[in-house]
Design an enzyme around this catalytic site. Sequence first.
Site, short mmCIF file in Angstrom:
data_model
loop_
_atom_site.label_atom_id
_atom_site.label_comp_id
_atom_site.label_asym_id
_atom_site.label_seq_id
_atom_site.Cartn_x
_atom_site.Cartn_y
_atom_site.Cartn_z
CB SER A 158 -0.86 -0.02 1.27
OG SER A 158 -1.49 1.23 1.50
CE1 TYR A 175 -5.30 -1.71 4.23
CE2 TYR A 175 -4.04 0.31 3.88
CZ TYR A 175 -4.66 -0.83 3.37
OH TYR A 175 -4.65 -1.07 2.02
P1 NAP Z 1 -11.76 -5.29 -1.90
O1 NAP Z 1 -12.52 -5.27 -3.19
O2 NAP Z 1 -12.48 -5.03 -0.63
O3 NAP Z 1 -10.98 -6.67 -1.83
C1 NAP Z 1 -10.55 -7.24 -0.65
C2 NAP Z 1 -10.51 -8.72 -0.85
O4 NAP Z 1 -10.00 -9.34 0.33
C3 NAP Z 1 -11.91 -9.29 -1.08
O5 NAP Z 1 -11.86 -10.33 -1.99
C4 NAP Z 1 -12.25 -9.81 0.30
O6 NAP Z 1 -13.24 -10.81 0.31
C5 NAP Z 1 -10.90 -10.35 0.73
N1 NAP Z 1 -10.91 -10.60 2.15
C6 NAP Z 1 -11.09 -9.73 3.15
N2 NAP Z 1 -11.10 -10.37 4.33
C7 NAP Z 1 -10.92 -11.68 4.06
C8 NAP Z 1 -10.86 -12.85 4.86
N3 NAP Z 1 -11.01 -12.81 6.19
N4 NAP Z 1 -10.67 -14.04 4.26
C9 NAP Z 1 -10.55 -14.11 2.92
N5 NAP Z 1 -10.61 -13.05 2.10
C10 NAP Z 1 -10.80 -11.85 2.68
O7 NAP Z 1 -10.64 -4.17 -1.93
P2 NAP Z 1 -9.29 -4.02 -2.79
O8 NAP Z 1 -9.01 -2.58 -2.80
O9 NAP Z 1 -9.37 -4.76 -4.06
O10 NAP Z 1 -8.22 -4.68 -1.81
C11 NAP Z 1 -7.33 -5.70 -2.21
C12 NAP Z 1 -5.99 -5.48 -1.54
O11 NAP Z 1 -5.41 -4.28 -2.04
C13 NAP Z 1 -6.05 -5.32 -0.04
O12 NAP Z 1 -4.95 -5.97 0.56
C14 NAP Z 1 -5.93 -3.83 0.15
O13 NAP Z 1 -5.42 -3.49 1.41
C15 NAP Z 1 -4.97 -3.50 -0.95
N6 NAP Z 1 -4.91 -2.10 -1.37
C16 NAP Z 1 -5.98 -1.47 -1.87
C17 NAP Z 1 -5.87 -0.13 -2.28
C18 NAP Z 1 -6.99 0.64 -2.85
O14 NAP Z 1 -6.83 1.85 -3.06
N7 NAP Z 1 -8.13 0.04 -3.15
C19 NAP Z 1 -4.65 0.53 -2.13
C20 NAP Z 1 -3.57 -0.16 -1.59
C21 NAP Z 1 -3.71 -1.48 -1.21
P3 NAP Z 1 -14.79 -10.42 0.61
O15 NAP Z 1 -15.34 -9.94 -0.69
O16 NAP Z 1 -15.38 -11.70 1.07
O17 NAP Z 1 -14.78 -9.36 1.66
#
Ligand code: NAP
Length: 249
Positions: free
Chosen positions: A141, A154
């Site tokens: 991140s 986080y």
């Molecule tokens: P997202 O759509 O909310 O994706 C998160 C994913 O993690 C979903 O598939 C979610 O499953 C899964 N997850 C959460 N808790 C879990 C658990 N206990 N067991 C199994 N799976 C679980 O958001 P995203 O932005 O794509 O996030 C993906 C990654 O990118 C994360 O690590 C996040 O911190 C990182 N990230 C995101 C951003 C951003 O700007 N969006 C920036 C930097 C880093 P469910 O659908 O079941 O909840």
Amino acid sequence: MMFDLSGTAALVTGANSGIGQAVALALAAAGADIATVGRSAADATGAQVQALGRRWLDVHADLSTTASVPGAVATALETFGTIDILVNNAGIIRRADAIDMTEADWDAVQNTNLKALFFLTQAVARPMLARGSGKIINIASMLSFQGGVRVPGYTAAKSGVAGLTRALANEWAAHGVNVNAIAPGYIATANTAALQADPTRSRQIVERIPAGRWGRPADIGGAAVFLASPAADYINGHVLAVDGGWLAR
Ligand code: NAP
């Protein structure tokens, strides 16, 4: 052929939506079979993986604990024979002023974003180390580099992910296993829904991004294919920002 992933199998966590889904599809388009691992079924991702002509396996695993890690890895290995690529993408965020953050929220974020990531990596790395090849990609991140606001748990976890990426690279690079990370900038997903919905914060964020827009999940796919491919064979312990220039400001 440098970016060709034909004949490989990738395990991607949290691939039912957002960045994980986009990464799974990019890896599949480059030739990889895909195991999606998460607590929600990844049918929409799987249908697109299969439409690309790749094999798809969906493994149910709640990564808020490590209980399902051994079974998930064993199932993927039984189906595909090897796991060549691991993408640790599943993650959560809990927002609160530092002074109000609860222990439950702190633990939830560390358990999913850091602890499960480490033990899943350990389980997948064992056969990778034994055969002398593998690519591990952690989703870090901007808060692996910066402090952030109202997300102390986080920030701690994602800073830990960057440190762990370097620590594991130091141990495993000589054994043919590349450990790297991608640090996405501000990407429009469920994870950032609260920021997108706040017009002031959203405007402030876009004003600071040289590319002038929120990132899209698909923006992360190319970096994942690169780090998963032979093109990255001599890249170890690197955290690659894909952020529209955010960190350059
Ligand atoms: P997202 O759509 O909310 O994706 C998160 C994913 O993690 C979903 O598939 C979610 O499953 C899964 N997850 C959460 N808790 C879990 C658990 N206990 N067991 C199994 N799976 C679980 O958001 P995203 O932005 O794509 O996030 C993906 C990654 O990118 C994360 O690590 C996040 O911190 C990182 N990230 C995101 C951003 C951003 O700007 N969006 C920036 C930097 C880093 P469910 O659908 O079941 O909840």
